[in-house]
Design an enzyme around this catalytic site. Structure first.
Site, PDB file in Angstrom:
ATOM      1  N   LYS A  36      50.183 -14.675 -58.838  1.00 53.93           N
ATOM      2  CA  LYS A  36      49.464 -14.338 -57.337  1.00 53.93           C
ATOM      3  C   LYS A  36      48.368 -12.766 -56.874  1.00 53.93           C
ATOM      4  O   LYS A  36      49.316 -11.993 -58.577  1.00 53.93           O
ATOM      5  CB  LYS A  36      50.516 -14.150 -56.385  1.00 53.93           C
ATOM      6  CG  LYS A  36      49.981 -14.701 -55.006  1.00 53.93           C
ATOM      7  CD  LYS A  36      49.811 -15.797 -54.417  1.00 53.93           C
ATOM      8  CE  LYS A  36      49.741 -16.096 -53.232  1.00 53.93           C
ATOM      9  NZ  LYS A  36      49.357 -18.065 -53.555  1.00 53.93           N
ATOM     10  N   GLY A 137      51.787 -20.329 -36.373  1.00 54.42           N
ATOM     11  CA  GLY A 137      50.488 -20.058 -37.096  1.00 54.42           C
ATOM     12  C   GLY A 137      49.644 -21.362 -37.231  1.00 54.42           C
ATOM     13  O   GLY A 137      50.334 -21.921 -37.670  1.00 54.42           O
ATOM     14  N   VAL A 138      48.932 -21.628 -36.132  1.00 53.75           N
ATOM     15  CA  VAL A 138      47.697 -22.563 -36.168  1.00 53.75           C
ATOM     16  C   VAL A 138      46.539 -22.387 -37.209  1.00 53.75           C
ATOM     17  O   VAL A 138      45.417 -22.405 -36.273  1.00 53.75           O
ATOM     18  CB  VAL A 138      47.137 -23.524 -35.169  1.00 53.75           C
ATOM     19  CG1 VAL A 138      48.610 -24.548 -35.519  1.00 53.75           C
ATOM     20  CG2 VAL A 138      47.119 -22.262 -34.438  1.00 53.75           C
ATOM     21  N   GLY A 139      46.601 -21.505 -38.360  1.00 52.40           N
ATOM     22  CA  GLY A 139      44.963 -21.496 -39.138  1.00 52.40           C
ATOM     23  C   GLY A 139      44.887 -22.917 -40.353  1.00 52.40           C
ATOM     24  O   GLY A 139      44.819 -23.550 -39.238  1.00 52.40           O
ATOM     25  N   HIS A 140      44.670 -22.674 -41.420  1.00 55.81           N
ATOM     26  CA  HIS A 140      43.953 -24.107 -42.166  1.00 55.81           C
ATOM     27  C   HIS A 140      45.167 -24.950 -41.708  1.00 55.81           C
ATOM     28  O   HIS A 140      44.564 -25.645 -41.762  1.00 55.81           O
ATOM     29  CB  HIS A 140      44.409 -23.572 -43.176  1.00 55.81           C
ATOM     30  CG  HIS A 140      42.662 -22.803 -44.334  1.00 55.81           C
ATOM     31  ND1 HIS A 140      42.261 -21.209 -43.494  1.00 55.81           N
ATOM     32  CD2 HIS A 140      41.308 -22.985 -44.517  1.00 55.81           C
ATOM     33  CE1 HIS A 140      41.135 -21.194 -44.017  1.00 55.81           C
ATOM     34  NE2 HIS A 140      40.385 -21.991 -43.643  1.00 55.81           N
ATOM     35  N   VAL A 141      46.575 -24.627 -42.444  1.00 57.33           N
ATOM     36  CA  VAL A 141      47.911 -25.304 -42.838  1.00 57.33           C
ATOM     37  C   VAL A 141      48.052 -25.594 -41.634  1.00 57.33           C
ATOM     38  O   VAL A 141      48.386 -26.817 -41.407  1.00 57.33           O
ATOM     39  CB  VAL A 141      48.934 -24.976 -43.728  1.00 57.33           C
ATOM     40  CG1 VAL A 141      49.949 -26.064 -44.458  1.00 57.33           C
ATOM     41  CG2 VAL A 141      47.935 -24.406 -45.116  1.00 57.33           C
TER      42      VAL A 141
HETATM   43  N1  NAD Z   1      45.870 -22.942 -47.622  1.00 60.21           N
HETATM   44  C1  NAD Z   1      46.924 -23.650 -48.308  1.00 60.21           C
HETATM   45  O1  NAD Z   1      46.619 -24.140 -49.175  1.00 60.21           O
HETATM   46  C2  NAD Z   1      48.574 -22.572 -48.916  1.00 60.21           C
HETATM   47  C3  NAD Z   1      48.923 -23.140 -49.417  1.00 60.21           C
HETATM   48  C4  NAD Z   1      50.699 -22.042 -49.381  1.00 60.21           C
HETATM   49  C5  NAD Z   1      51.084 -21.579 -48.687  1.00 60.21           C
HETATM   50  N2  NAD Z   1      50.266 -21.094 -48.027  1.00 60.21           N
HETATM   51  C6  NAD Z   1      51.089 -20.152 -46.865  1.00 60.21           C
HETATM   52  O2  NAD Z   1      50.202 -21.356 -45.589  1.00 60.21           O
HETATM   53  C7  NAD Z   1      50.745 -20.037 -44.399  1.00 60.21           C
HETATM   54  C8  NAD Z   1      49.442 -20.235 -43.544  1.00 60.21           C
HETATM   55  O3  NAD Z   1      47.973 -20.681 -45.034  1.00 60.21           O
HETATM   56  P1  NAD Z   1      46.693 -20.614 -44.612  1.00 60.21           P
HETATM   57  O4  NAD Z   1      46.235 -20.711 -45.721  1.00 60.21           O
HETATM   58  O5  NAD Z   1      46.918 -21.998 -43.059  1.00 60.21           O
HETATM   59  O6  NAD Z   1      46.103 -19.167 -44.051  1.00 60.21           O
HETATM   60  P2  NAD Z   1      45.070 -18.636 -42.221  1.00 60.21           P
HETATM   61  O7  NAD Z   1      45.248 -17.355 -42.627  1.00 60.21           O
HETATM   62  O8  NAD Z   1      44.714 -20.169 -42.427  1.00 60.21           O
HETATM   63  O9  NAD Z   1      46.612 -19.131 -41.353  1.00 60.21           O
HETATM   64  C9  NAD Z   1      47.665 -18.298 -41.423  1.00 60.21           C
HETATM   65  C10 NAD Z   1      47.298 -17.986 -39.246  1.00 60.21           C
HETATM   66  O10 NAD Z   1      48.209 -17.406 -39.171  1.00 60.21           O
HETATM   67  C11 NAD Z   1      47.967 -16.831 -37.731  1.00 60.21           C
HETATM   68  N3  NAD Z   1      49.159 -15.598 -37.512  1.00 60.21           N
HETATM   69  C12 NAD Z   1      49.591 -14.730 -38.527  1.00 60.21           C
HETATM   70  N4  NAD Z   1      49.798 -13.896 -37.986  1.00 60.21           N
HETATM   71  C13 NAD Z   1      50.529 -14.558 -37.106  1.00 60.21           C
HETATM   72  C14 NAD Z   1      52.040 -14.167 -36.620  1.00 60.21           C
HETATM   73  N5  NAD Z   1      52.590 -13.166 -36.532  1.00 60.21           N
HETATM   74  N6  NAD Z   1      52.269 -15.016 -35.251  1.00 60.21           N
HETATM   75  C15 NAD Z   1      51.497 -16.087 -35.349  1.00 60.21           C
HETATM   76  N7  NAD Z   1      50.277 -16.379 -36.015  1.00 60.21           N
HETATM   77  C16 NAD Z   1      49.759 -15.593 -37.017  1.00 60.21           C
HETATM   78  C17 NAD Z   1      46.284 -15.746 -38.208  1.00 60.21           C
HETATM   79  O11 NAD Z   1      46.186 -15.800 -37.209  1.00 60.21           O
HETATM   80  C18 NAD Z   1      46.003 -17.390 -38.439  1.00 60.21           C
HETATM   81  O12 NAD Z   1      45.262 -18.455 -37.791  1.00 60.21           O
HETATM   82  C19 NAD Z   1      50.474 -18.323 -45.941  1.00 60.21           C
HETATM   83  O13 NAD Z   1      52.154 -17.999 -45.603  1.00 60.21           O
HETATM   84  C20 NAD Z   1      50.157 -18.993 -47.321  1.00 60.21           C
HETATM   85  O14 NAD Z   1      50.192 -18.074 -48.004  1.00 60.21           O
HETATM   86  C21 NAD Z   1      48.995 -21.683 -47.634  1.00 60.21           C
END
Ligand code: NAD
Length: 319
Positions: A36, A137-141
């Site tokens: 990583k 957290g409602v970003g990508h995943v």
């Molecule tokens: N993208 C992937 O395919 C993937 C794969 C495995 C693990 N992950 C893990 O999943 C998590 C989310 O990944 P992602 O790609 O959706 O990231 P992302 O940045 O798209 O979404 C994360 C979201 O969480 C929000 N956030 C941050 N701090 C917060 C808090 N304290 N309370 C509420 N919301 C908060 C952000 O504003 C954002 O919208 C991360 O920990 C990442 O490491 C992601």
């Protein structure tokens, strides 16, 4: 990419994350090892972003492929394409240039399947109709996961520190929204951390009113001291690295001989529920915490594959 408070905090996080990647790849059925990288910075940065990612690519290139980068929190396919300018050792790239694109729909799919298994074990049914799920957290995943949950008839509450992310959910789905800090107080069946790491800690566990914790975020637990608290509270925990491997499966497919293939990704992601069941069942049978069991299973596979590779000799493929 994250605005870490200190370099020490970033180093600690990236080391934990890289260890987790090793177990994640192994449990997902891939011989990738684990690695990583982290960039200390504001994920929302705009000015100088392209140059930053190109420079990052130069660092990755120096490792001659022993580390292959991919997108994660705070980064995007566009950023990966900038890294690509400086090195070939990057995945999660644009489908137009042979990449698998955004891995997060696959991650969400795997987590969704795992939530069904956890509910099956905890409540006797995998049916999510009427199950109350709190998504942090409602970003990508988290966004894609919310979609699956709503479609399955779950009653979903979401939160995000980014108002735009919350607004997108409001517009697409019938979900309840709470301020970020209130998510720990939402009475629910499943708490799904999909934001940053370590949100399940000594303090927040006391507030959580859930029966299952299963989400996408890496490093959800602050440290091992929370194992006992979760056990006492009878909260079923699904190890993050066992259930959020959809993303690494998707990006890992890019370095397969023959390149990225949806059928290959689909096949490996479809095994995540089975792996989750194996972890939870062994944990129930042995009384060990699910994280401990998941690491054991990952390590068993690493040892087995290592022995097979040694028997076959050098030059064998990664996957
Ligand atoms: N993208 C992937 O395919 C993937 C794969 C495995 C693990 N992950 C893990 O999943 C998590 C989310 O990944 P992602 O790609 O959706 O990231 P992302 O940045 O798209 O979404 C994360 C979201 O969480 C929000 N956030 C941050 N701090 C917060 C808090 N304290 N309370 C509420 N919301 C908060 C952000 O504003 C954002 O919208 C991360 O920990 C990442 O490491 C992601």
């Amino acid at each position: 990419m994250r605005a870490y408070a200190t370099e020490e905090a970033a180093l600690e996080d990236v080391l934990r994350l890289s260890e987790g990647m090793t177990y994640k790849s192994s449990l997902a059925g891939m011989n990738l090892g684990g690695g990583k990288a982290c960039i200390i910075g504001d994920p929302k940065m705009v000015e100088g972003r392209e140059a930053l990612f190109r420079r990052f690519g130069e660092f990755v290139d120096r490792l001659n492929g022993s580390y292959i980068s991919a997108e994660d929190m705070g980064t995007s396919v566009t950023d990966m394409m900038q890294i690509r300018v400086s090195t070939n050792h990057v995945t999660g790239t644009d489908p137009k240039s042979g990449g698998g694109g955004d891995p997060s729909p696959w991650t969400a799919k795997g987590v969704f399947g795992a939530i069904r298994v956890a509910c099956e074990r905890k409540f006797g049914s995998a049916d999510l109709k009427g199950r109350r799920v709190a998504v942090q957290g409602v970003g990508h995943v988290g966004g894609y996961l919310t979609g699956h949950l709503v479609q399955a008839g779950a009653v979903v509450t979401v939160c995000d520190t980014n108002e735009r992310a919350v607004e997108a959910m409001r517009q697409q789905y019938n979900v309840a929204v709470v301020p970020p800090d209130n998510i720990y107080d939402v009475s629910c069946d499943v708490f799904a951390p999909c934001a940053v790491g370590q949100t399940v800690n000594e303090v927040t566990i006391q507030r959580l009113d859930c029966a299952v914790i299963a989400g996408a975020a890496n490093n959800q637990l602050s440290d091992r001291s929370v194992y006992e608290i979760l056990r006492k509270r009878e909260i079923l925990y699904c190890p993050d690295f066992a259930i959020n491997s959809g993303g690494v499966i998707c990006v890992g497919a890019e370095i397969n001989p023959g390149g990225w293939k949806e059928s290959w990704v689909e096949e490996l992601v479809s095994r995540i529920p089975e792996t989750t069941a194996k972890v939870l069942d062994r944990a129930a049978a042995t009384g060990k915490f699910p994280d401990v069991v998941a690491i054991e299973l990952a390590q068993e596979r690493i040892d087995r594959v290592r022995a097979e590779k040694q028997a076959r000799g050098p030059g064998t493929s990664r996957l």
